[in-house]
Design an enzyme around this catalytic site. Structure first.
Site, PDB file in Angstrom:
ATOM      1  N   SER A  36       0.830  -1.184   0.000  1.00 48.73           N
ATOM      2  CA  SER A  36       0.000   0.000   0.000  1.00 48.73           C
ATOM      3  C   SER A  36       0.870   1.240   0.000  1.00 48.73           C
ATOM      4  O   SER A  36       2.091   1.151   0.081  1.00 48.73           O
ATOM      5  CB  SER A  36      -0.949  -0.018   1.188  1.00 48.73           C
ATOM      6  OG  SER A  36      -1.982  -0.913   0.880  1.00 48.73           O
ATOM      7  N   VAL A  37       0.193   2.380  -0.074  1.00 47.66           N
ATOM      8  CA  VAL A  37       0.883   3.651  -0.187  1.00 47.66           C
ATOM      9  C   VAL A  37       2.041   3.789   0.805  1.00 47.66           C
ATOM     10  O   VAL A  37       3.120   4.229   0.458  1.00 47.66           O
ATOM     11  CB  VAL A  37      -0.113   4.812   0.023  1.00 47.66           C
ATOM     12  CG1 VAL A  37       0.583   6.146  -0.155  1.00 47.66           C
ATOM     13  CG2 VAL A  37      -1.272   4.682  -0.941  1.00 47.66           C
ATOM     14  N   ASP A  39       3.720   1.416   2.476  1.00 46.38           N
ATOM     15  CA  ASP A  39       4.630   0.298   2.686  1.00 46.38           C
ATOM     16  C   ASP A  39       6.008   0.519   2.080  1.00 46.38           C
ATOM     17  O   ASP A  39       6.901  -0.294   2.267  1.00 46.38           O
ATOM     18  CB  ASP A  39       4.044  -0.993   2.103  1.00 46.38           C
ATOM     19  CG  ASP A  39       2.802  -1.424   2.852  1.00 46.38           C
ATOM     20  OD1 ASP A  39       2.656  -1.028   4.010  1.00 46.38           O
ATOM     21  OD2 ASP A  39       1.988  -2.140   2.263  1.00 46.38           O
ATOM     22  N   LYS A  41       6.668   0.826  -1.262  1.00 48.08           N
ATOM     23  CA  LYS A  41       6.809   0.059  -2.497  1.00 48.08           C
ATOM     24  C   LYS A  41       7.539   0.855  -3.576  1.00 48.08           C
ATOM     25  O   LYS A  41       8.508   0.377  -4.167  1.00 48.08           O
ATOM     26  CB  LYS A  41       5.410  -0.324  -2.990  1.00 48.08           C
ATOM     27  CG  LYS A  41       5.392  -1.075  -4.293  1.00 48.08           C
ATOM     28  CD  LYS A  41       4.024  -1.671  -4.526  1.00 48.08           C
ATOM     29  CE  LYS A  41       2.933  -0.621  -4.492  1.00 48.08           C
ATOM     30  NZ  LYS A  41       2.862   0.164  -5.714  1.00 48.08           N
ATOM     31  N   HIS A 118      -4.568  -0.123  -2.963  1.00 42.83           N
ATOM     32  CA  HIS A 118      -5.883   0.067  -2.358  1.00 42.83           C
ATOM     33  C   HIS A 118      -6.921  -0.891  -2.917  1.00 42.83           C
ATOM     34  O   HIS A 118      -6.827  -1.326  -4.058  1.00 42.83           O
ATOM     35  CB  HIS A 118      -6.374   1.501  -2.597  1.00 42.83           C
ATOM     36  CG  HIS A 118      -5.763   2.480  -1.642  1.00 42.83           C
ATOM     37  ND1 HIS A 118      -5.595   3.799  -1.957  1.00 42.83           N
ATOM     38  CD2 HIS A 118      -5.272   2.312  -0.407  1.00 42.83           C
ATOM     39  CE1 HIS A 118      -5.015   4.418  -0.931  1.00 42.83           C
ATOM     40  NE2 HIS A 118      -4.812   3.533   0.006  1.00 42.83           N
ATOM     41  N   LEU A 473     -40.889   2.193 -27.494  1.00 41.65           N
ATOM     42  CA  LEU A 473     -41.434   2.444 -26.161  1.00 41.65           C
ATOM     43  C   LEU A 473     -42.812   1.806 -25.999  1.00 41.65           C
ATOM     44  O   LEU A 473     -43.478   1.496 -26.992  1.00 41.65           O
ATOM     45  CB  LEU A 473     -41.570   3.962 -25.948  1.00 41.65           C
ATOM     46  CG  LEU A 473     -40.271   4.757 -25.881  1.00 41.65           C
ATOM     47  CD1 LEU A 473     -40.586   6.252 -25.923  1.00 41.65           C
ATOM     48  CD2 LEU A 473     -39.494   4.408 -24.610  1.00 41.65           C
ATOM     49  N   SER A 546     -38.159  -4.386 -25.753  1.00 44.27           N
ATOM     50  CA  SER A 546     -36.738  -4.772 -25.894  1.00 44.27           C
ATOM     51  C   SER A 546     -35.811  -3.566 -25.834  1.00 44.27           C
ATOM     52  O   SER A 546     -35.235  -3.165 -26.835  1.00 44.27           O
ATOM     53  CB  SER A 546     -36.507  -5.589 -27.174  1.00 44.27           C
ATOM     54  OG  SER A 546     -37.142  -5.023 -28.288  1.00 44.27           O
TER      55      SER A 546
END
Lengths: 639, 305
Positions: A36-37, A39, A41, A118, A473, A546
Site C-alpha cells: 500500500s501507499v 509500505d 513500495k 488500495h 417504447l 426490448s
C-alpha cells in the site's frame, strides 16, 4: 548503505564483447510488487532502478530537484518520485495504475509490474499479476500483517503466482529486530497456508536504507538468506513448467502468401514440437503431421513453449484462427459451460444473462454469465451471496458460451484458461476470468441432426424465413403495426406468427419480472423461440419493448445474416405518454410502477435499424404497407 | 535441443510477433508507423519475421517533417524496397504551406508536422490500427500505457480510462472511427534494442555510428549541418561549421537532434558507449521538457504518438 553487487561497469569498459555475450544469455523474470501507499513500495522500486544503474544523470538531477519540491523525505532523494508517473498521480501522491519498470543485472532482465494497493484498485493488481512469475508482498515491519497483505496475497495466489516473496520492509525503523521479523513471518505463514500458499520466501529489508536489497546487510547479522536481488536472480522462471506439459498452440493467423504455402502461425503455449510430430486440430479433432517449422532464419528442428512460429501440416485439413493445434494423443477438451472465477473491472456491474464477447487465447465467442454463486470478500476471504458483480468484485459463476471453447483449467494453462469479457456495445474490457472446470463436456451433447432441414421447411412454404423484430417504447404502436403487417402477409399466403410481449408474459415468461436481468432473460427466451420458428420456415413478428441494444444484437447473432430485421417504431416519449393506451405511464409517473421504460428505466435506441417508422409522420396502415413491401421485395422468391 | 528457459530477447521477440499477428487478425486496416530510427528498424525486422514467408500484410507510413537527415530518407526507401512493403509518405500540407520549421516555430514544429500530420494521415487512409515503436522505459507516462492503446475518433488518449490488459489477451474491438495504437516493443529497453540489432544484423542509419561530420553549435548543443544552404536560409546567417567526430543516440529532425562527440564506429562500441553514458537517450530531445514534469503526457492526450 552497502555497496551494490554489480560489476557491470567494469566489464563494459574492459571487454564489451564479453559483456554482450553475457547479456545475450540472460533470462527474464516478470514480477509484481504489492504494497500500500505507506509500505514503501515505490521507494523500493526506485531503489532497485537506482542501484542497478537504470537512472541516468539527467533523470537523477530532475529527481533531486523534485525531491526538494514535492518529496516526502526532506532533503534526501525520494525514490518514489521516480516511479509515480502520471501527473495526477504525482499531485495526489499515489500510484493509480499499473506501471511497468525495467532493470537488468548480470543474470537477468526484470520487468516489474508496479501496482496500486488500495482495494479500489483490485483490478489493476489483477492485471499486473496476470503476467507475473513472482510476487513481492511488502509489509511495513512496524505494522505487521494487515488486511491489505491478505488481500494482495490472495489475489496473487488466485492469478496463479507460485513464487511469493514476503519483504518485511522498513527494518531500519524497528532497529533491525529479529524477534519482530520472526513474529511477522509466523503470522504470515499461518495466513498463507490457510489460503493454499504452500511456500514463500521471507526477507528483512529496508528499501529506504538499502538493507538486503542488493547485498547482505551488516545490520541484520541474524539473517543468512540471500538479498532480494540474489533471490530474484536465481528463482526458477515459468518456462520450465510450460515446457513440461503437452504441446498446444492456439492458431492466430493462417499464412497463405500463395497457393503453394499454407502455414499456421501462433505462440506455443506449452510443450514442444518438431517436424514429424502427430498433431490434432481442435475443436474439429482432425489429425495430421507437422512437416515444417518455418522462420525467416530458416526452418527449425524443434520449437518450444514461448516461441512464436509458423507450422505447416502434411494434410489439407481445415484449420483457422481460434483453432488449437495440440499433441494428437493428449489434446485439450472443448466445452460450452464452465465454472469460472471472475474479476469485474467495469463501473457498470455485470448483468447476468447478457451476452458479452469472451476472448480466450485466439478464440472469441459470445458468452453469458449466470448470477454468481458467491462473491469473495477479498479482505476476509469470506464467501458472500450476491446477485451481480460490481467493480473490483471477485466471484464464482457459471459461464455459458454460444459455441464450444477449446480450453484447459487455468491452474494448468494461463493461455487456455484465462479469458476477458468485452462489452458488445462499448467494446470495453469489463471483466477477466479463470476457467476452473467444465460443467459438462460439449462433445457429449451433439446437436441432433435432422433430416428435414430448415431449408426444406421453408421451401415447402415457398418463402424465406425472417424475424421482424419490432422495438420501441410502451404505447409506441408496435403491436398495432405488427398486427397489420401480419394480416397483410397472411392475406398474401405467407406463413407467419406474431409473438406479442404481453401475451408471452402470460405463459412462457410468467416467472419473469421487470428488473434489468429479467428483461434480458425475457428477450433471450423470445429470441430462442423466434429462432426455432424460423427453423420451421415461418416469418416471425415480435412486438417487445426490448429496451437494450445488447439483447437485440444477441437475437440478431442467433440468426443467419439477413434474417433479423429490426423495425424501430420511433414514437417520442411525450407522444407515447400522451396516448397512454394502457394507463401505464400514469402509474409509472405516480410511482406505482417501477422500472418502466422511458421513465425510470432506459431505452437504448437502435443505431442502424433495417426499418424505422416515425409514427408522428406515417400512419400505421402506410407503415405496415411499407414493411410488407420491404419484406416481400427482399425475401420472397418471385414465383 | 530445448532449454528450459528462453533468453530474454527470445521472449521479447516472441511477444512482439504475437502482438503483430493479433493486430493483423483482428484489425481491418493496420499500418506500421516508420520513423527510420533504430526502434523502427527493429519493428520492421520483427514484422518481417512475424509474417514470413509472406511480406508483412500492411504498409509502412512515414509521417515526414521534411527536416529529417538525408541518410534517413535513403535507408527508408531501401528498406521499403527490400521488405516488399508499400511505403506511404505523408507531409502535412498546412505545415508545408506555412513553412513551419524547427528554428522559428519550436514546439509548433512538432505539433504541426508530427502530431497533426499523423492524425491527418491516419484519417486520410482510414487506418484503424497503427503500430508504433514506443517503449515503456523511455518516459514516465509511457510506463503506464497499454500495449493496445485505444484512441477516440478524434485521436485522444484518456490515461484514466484505459482498458485493462491481462495475460497476453488484447482487446482490439472498437467502434467505427475509433482506432488503436499498438506498441509491440513496449517491454524492450534501449539496451535490448541495441542487442537485438547486433544479434540480427538489423540495418540501421549510419548516423548512429561515429564519423567525421560537419557540425555547428546552436542553443548550447551540438548539431549536424546536414543541409547547409537550407540551414542558412532559415537561420538568416551561415553558422560556423566545424568538422567533428560525432554520432547520434536518437534520430529525429536534424536541427532538433543533438549529436554527441564520439569515436564509437562499431555496434559493440556504440553499445559500450550507450551503457557507460550518464544521460538518458531522450535527453537530446526538446519535447519531454515542456509543461513541467508531464510534457509527454500532455502531448499524448493531444494525439502525439
Amino acid at each position: 548503505m552497502t555497496d551494490p553487487v554489480y560489476v557491470t561497469d567494469a566489464l563494459i569498459a574492459q571487454d564489451i564483447d564479453a559483456y554482450l555475450d553475457t547479456h545475450q544469455h540472460k533470462t527474464m523474470l516478470r514480477f509484481i510488487t504489492c504494497g500500500s501507499v505507506d509500505d514503501g513500495k515505490s521507494t523500493l522500486i526506485g531503489r532497485l532502478l537506482y542501484d542497478s544503474k537504470m537512472i541516468f544523470e539527467d533523470q537523477l538531477a530532475a529527481l533531486e530537484n523534485d525531491s526538494k519540491k514535492v518529496g516526502t523525505q526532506g532533503q534526501a532523494i525520494d525514490f518514489a518520485l521516480l516511479v509515480d508517473g502520471l501527473a495526477a498521480e504525482r499531485e495526489q501522491g499515489i500510484t493509480i495504475d499499473v506501471a511497468y519498470r525495467f532493470f537488468n543485472t548480470e543474470k537477468r532482465k526484470f520487468i516489474v509490474a508496479d501496482c496500486p494497493g488500495h482495494e479500489q484498485y483490485t483490478r489493476n493488481m489483477v492485471t499486473g499479476a496476470s503476467t507475473a512469475d513472482l510476487a513481492v508482498i511488502l509489509i511495513d515491519a512496524r505494522k505487521g500483517v494487515l488486511v491489505q497483505t491478505r488481500r494482495h496475497s490472495y489475489l496473487c495466489h488466485l492469478l496463479g503466482i507460485r513464487n511469493i516473496v514476503l519483504a518485511v520492509n522498513k527494518m531500519d525503523l524497528v532497529d533491525y529486530s529479529q524477534a519482530r521479523f520472526d513474529e511477522i513471518v509466523a503470522e504470515y505463514r499461518a495466513f498463507a497456508s490457510s489460503i493454499g500458499i504452500e511456500a514463500f520466501t521471507a526477507l528483512p529489508i529496508s528499501g529506504f536504507a538499502g538493507d538486503n536489497v542488493t547485498a547482505p546487510s551488516a545490520n541484520t547479522p541474524w539473517y543468512t538468506g540471500p538479498s532480494l536481488i540474489a533471490h530474484l536472480e536465481t528463482v526458477p522462471v515459468r518456462g520450465a513448467d510450460d515446457l513440461a506439459r503437452p504441446f498446444r498452440m492456439p492458431v492466430q493467423w493462417v499464412n497463405r502468401p500463395n497457393l503453394d504455402f499454407r502455414g499456421f502461425s501462433g505462440l506455443i503455449s506449452s510443450g514442444s514440437v518438431k517436424p514429424g510430430d502427430s498433431v490434432r486440430v481442435l475443436p474439429s479433432g482432425k489429425t495430421s503431421t507437422v512437416t515444417r517449422i518455418v522462420t525467416l532464419e530458416g526452418d527449425l528442428d524443434q520449437a518450444q513453449a514461448g516461441q512464436a512460429v509458423t507450422l505447416t501440416l502434411a494434410d489439407e485439413i481445415d484449420c483457422s484462427r481460434g483453432d488449437v493445434i495440440a499433441l494428437a494423443d493428449n489434446p485439450p477438451e472443448a466445452a460450452d459451460q464452465f465454472e469460472a472465477t471472475l474479476v469485474w473491472m467495469a463501473d457498470e456491474a455485470l448483468t447476468p444473462g447478457r451476452a458479452y464477447w469472451l476472448k480466450l487465447g485466439t478464440q472469441t465467442v459470445s458468452a453469458t454469465v449466470r448470477a454468481p454463486e458467491y462473491v469473495v470478500n477479498v479482505n476476509t476471504m469470506e464467501r458472500l451471496a450476491a446477485k451481480t458483480l460490481e467493480l473490483n468484485a471477485i466471484g464464482v459463476a457459471e459461464v455459458v458460451t454460444d459455441k464450444a471453447l477449446v480450453f484447459e483449467p487455468y491452474a494448468q494453462s494461463r493461455t487456455l484458461g484465462g479469458f476477458i469479457l468485452i462489452d458488445k456495445i462499448t467494446n470495453a474490457t469489463v471483466g477477466a476470468g479463470m476457467l476452473n472446470f467444465s460443467l459438462r463436456r460439449a462433445q457429449n451433447v451433439h446437436w441432433q441432426a435432422l433430416d428435414v432441414t430448415r431449408k426444406a421447411h421453408a421451401a415447402l412454404k415457398m418463402q424465406e424465413p425472417a424475424v421482424l423484430w419490432f422495438t420501441g417504447l410502451s404505447g409506441s404502436g408496435k403491436s398495432t403495426i405488427a398486427n397489420l403487417v401480419e394480416k397483410k402477409l397472411h392475406a398474401l399466403g405467407k406463413h407467419t406468427f406474431l409473438l406479442d410481449g404481453d401475451n408471452v408474459r402470460h405463459g412462457l415468461n410468467k416467472d419473469l419480472g421487470f428488473t434489468d436481468a429479467d428483461r434480458i432473460e425475457n428477450i433471450r427466451r423470445v429470441g430462442e423461440v423466434a429462432k426455432l420458428m424460423t427453423d420451421a420456415g415461418l416469418i416471425v413478428l415480435t412486438a417487445f419493448i426490448s429496451p437494450f441494444r445488447a439483447e437485440r444484437e444477441l437475437v440478431r447473432s442467433l440468426l443467419p445474416v439477413g434474417e433479423f430485421v429490426e423495425v424501430f417504431i420511433d414514437t417520442p416519449l411525450e407522444e407515447a405518454e400522451k396516448r397512454d393506451v394502457k394507463g401505464l405511464y400514469k402509474k409509472a409517473r405516480s410511482g406505482q410502477l417501477k422500472n418502466f421504460t422511458g421513465i425510470d428505466s432506459p431505452y437504448e435506441r437502435p443505431e442502424n435499424p433495417e426499418i424505422r417508422v416515425d409514427t408522428t409522420r406515417e400512419s400505421p396502415e402506410d407503415a405496415a404497407e411499407r414493411i410488407v413491401e420491404r419484406v416481400i421485395g427482399a425475401w420472397m422468391p418471385v414465383i | 535441443m530445448t532449454s528450459p528457459s528462453l533468453t530474454h530477447l527470445q521472449r521479447l521477440e516472441a511477444e512482439a510477433i504475437h502482438i503483430m499477428r493479433e493486430v493483423v487478425a483482428e484489425a481491418q486496416a493496420p499500418v506500421m508507423l516508420y520513423s527510420v530510427g533504430k526502434d523502427s528498424a527493429v519493428m520492421l525486422h520483427l514484422a518481417r519475421k512475424a509474417f514470413y514467408p509472406a511480406p508483412p500484410p500492411f504498409p509502412l507510413l512515414h509521417v515526414d517533417t521534411t527536416w529529417k537527415f538525408q541518410d534517413m530518407y535513403a535507408l527508408r526507401d531501401r528498406m521499403a524496397r527490400e521488405s516488399g512493403m508499400d511505403l506511404l509518405v505523408y507531409q502535412n500540407p498546412e505545415a508545408q504551406a506555412r513553412g513551419i520549421n524547427p528554428f522559428d516555430h519550436g514546439a509548433l514544429h512538432t505539433d504541426m508536422w508530427k502530431t497533426e500530420g499523423l492524425k491527418q494521415a491516419l484519417d486520410l487512409y482510414g487506418f484503424d490500427a497503427a503500430f508504433g515503436g514506443a517503449r515503456r522505459d523511455e518516459e514516465k507516462s509511457r510506463a503506464k500505457e497499454r500495449i493496445f492503446s485505444f484512441r477516440t475518433a478524434s485521436h485522444g488518449w484518456d490515461p484514466k480510462n484505459q482498458r485493462p490488459e491481462l495475460w497476453n489477451l488484447y482487446n482490439a474491438r472498437k467502434n467505427k472511427g475509433e482506432s488503436i495504437r499498438v506498441f509491440p516493443i513496449s517491454n524492450w529497453t534501449e539496451l535490448d534494442i541495441w542487442q537485438y540489432i547486433h544479434l540480427n544484423d538489423v540495418p540501421i542509419v549510419p548516423l548512429y555510428f561515429a564519423a567525421v561530420r560537419p557540425t555547428y553549435e546552436w542553443d548550447g548543443q551540438l548539431f549536424m549541418a546536414d543541409d547547409i544552404p537550407r540551414l542558412e536560409k532559415v537561420l538568416g546567417y551561415r553558422p560556423e561549421i566545424v568538422e567533428r567526430s560525432i554520432r547520434f543516440r536518437t534520430l529525429g529532425c536534424f536541427p532538433l537532434t543533438g549529436a554527441v562527440e564520439s569515436s564509437a564506429a562499431t555496434l559493440p562500441e556504440v553499445i559500450q558507449e550507450t551503457l557507460l553514458t550518464t544521460t538518458s537517450e531522450r535527453q537530446g530531445r526538446v519535447i519531454d521538457k515542456d509543461a513541467g514534469g508531464a510534457g509527454m503526457e500532455v502531448k499524448k492526450q493531444q494525439g502525439y504518438f
